[in-house]
Motif scaffolding. Structure first.
Motif, PDB file in Angstrom:
ATOM      1  N   HIS A  18       0.826  -1.196   0.000  1.00  0.00           N
ATOM      2  CA  HIS A  18       0.000   0.000   0.000  1.00  0.00           C
ATOM      3  C   HIS A  18       0.870   1.259   0.000  1.00  0.00           C
ATOM      4  O   HIS A  18       1.899   1.305   0.667  1.00  0.00           O
ATOM      5  CB  HIS A  18      -0.911  -0.009   1.228  1.00  0.00           C
ATOM      6  CG  HIS A  18      -1.813   1.166   1.321  1.00  0.00           C
ATOM      7  ND1 HIS A  18      -2.926   1.302   0.537  1.00  0.00           N
ATOM      8  CD2 HIS A  18      -1.757   2.265   2.093  1.00  0.00           C
ATOM      9  CE1 HIS A  18      -3.525   2.443   0.829  1.00  0.00           C
ATOM     10  NE2 HIS A  18      -2.836   3.042   1.780  1.00  0.00           N
ATOM     11  N   PHE A  20       1.483   4.443   1.476  1.00  0.00           N
ATOM     12  CA  PHE A  20       1.149   5.234   2.649  1.00  0.00           C
ATOM     13  C   PHE A  20       1.640   6.663   2.480  1.00  0.00           C
ATOM     14  O   PHE A  20       2.633   6.916   1.809  1.00  0.00           O
ATOM     15  CB  PHE A  20       1.824   4.653   3.894  1.00  0.00           C
ATOM     16  CG  PHE A  20       1.295   3.318   4.292  1.00  0.00           C
ATOM     17  CD1 PHE A  20       0.093   3.217   4.965  1.00  0.00           C
ATOM     18  CD2 PHE A  20       1.989   2.160   4.002  1.00  0.00           C
ATOM     19  CE1 PHE A  20      -0.413   1.995   5.340  1.00  0.00           C
ATOM     20  CE2 PHE A  20       1.497   0.931   4.370  1.00  0.00           C
ATOM     21  CZ  PHE A  20       0.299   0.846   5.045  1.00  0.00           C
ATOM     22  N   GLU A  21       0.966   7.573   3.131  1.00  0.00           N
ATOM     23  CA  GLU A  21       1.473   8.938   3.195  1.00  0.00           C
ATOM     24  C   GLU A  21       2.358   9.025   4.430  1.00  0.00           C
ATOM     25  O   GLU A  21       2.030   8.502   5.483  1.00  0.00           O
ATOM     26  CB  GLU A  21       0.314   9.929   3.312  1.00  0.00           C
ATOM     27  CG  GLU A  21      -0.501  10.019   2.047  1.00  0.00           C
ATOM     28  CD  GLU A  21      -1.546  11.104   2.124  1.00  0.00           C
ATOM     29  OE1 GLU A  21      -1.285  12.116   2.808  1.00  0.00           O
ATOM     30  OE2 GLU A  21      -2.596  10.938   1.520  1.00  0.00           O
ATOM     31  N   GLY A  27       5.251   3.088   0.960  1.00  0.00           N
ATOM     32  CA  GLY A  27       4.937   2.169   2.045  1.00  0.00           C
ATOM     33  C   GLY A  27       6.182   1.618   2.704  1.00  0.00           C
ATOM     34  O   GLY A  27       7.107   2.341   3.038  1.00  0.00           O
TER      35      GLY A  27
END
Length: 91
Positions: A18, A20-21, A27
């Motif tokens: 995924h 991610f921020e 990620g």
């Protein structure tokens, strides 16, 4: 099947890939070999049928295809997507 069959193995692959921020894009930024080695059942959720085990959701098919192609995994089926296991799965 992505919505009606929860599978922890496929969910792990989803979480680890995924975007991610945060501090950096991508990620967990694991290697392809590491990601392929956690996929014990290298086939799409569309192949789950009566079995509850599968390695990735249909939404992650392209991501797994990219990993499998780069690593040279043997493709057993294109639609639905299915590969032979990465050798490190057995460790």
């Amino acid at each position: 099947n992505d919505l009606t069959h929860f599978e922890g193995n496929a969910n792990a692959f989803r979480l680890l890939t995924h975007q991610f921020e945060g501090r950096r894009k991508g990620g967990f930024v694991l290697t392809y070999s590491t990601l392929a080695s956690i996929v014990k059942y290298p086939f799409s959720s569309s192949l789950a049928g009566n079995k509850s085990k599968f390695g990735f959701f249909t939404t992650e098919e392209e991501g797994f295809r990219r990993i499998a192609t780069e690593l040279g995994l043997i493709q057993l089926s294109d639609r639905p997507l299915k590969y032979a296991r990465h050798p490190l799965v057995y460790l």
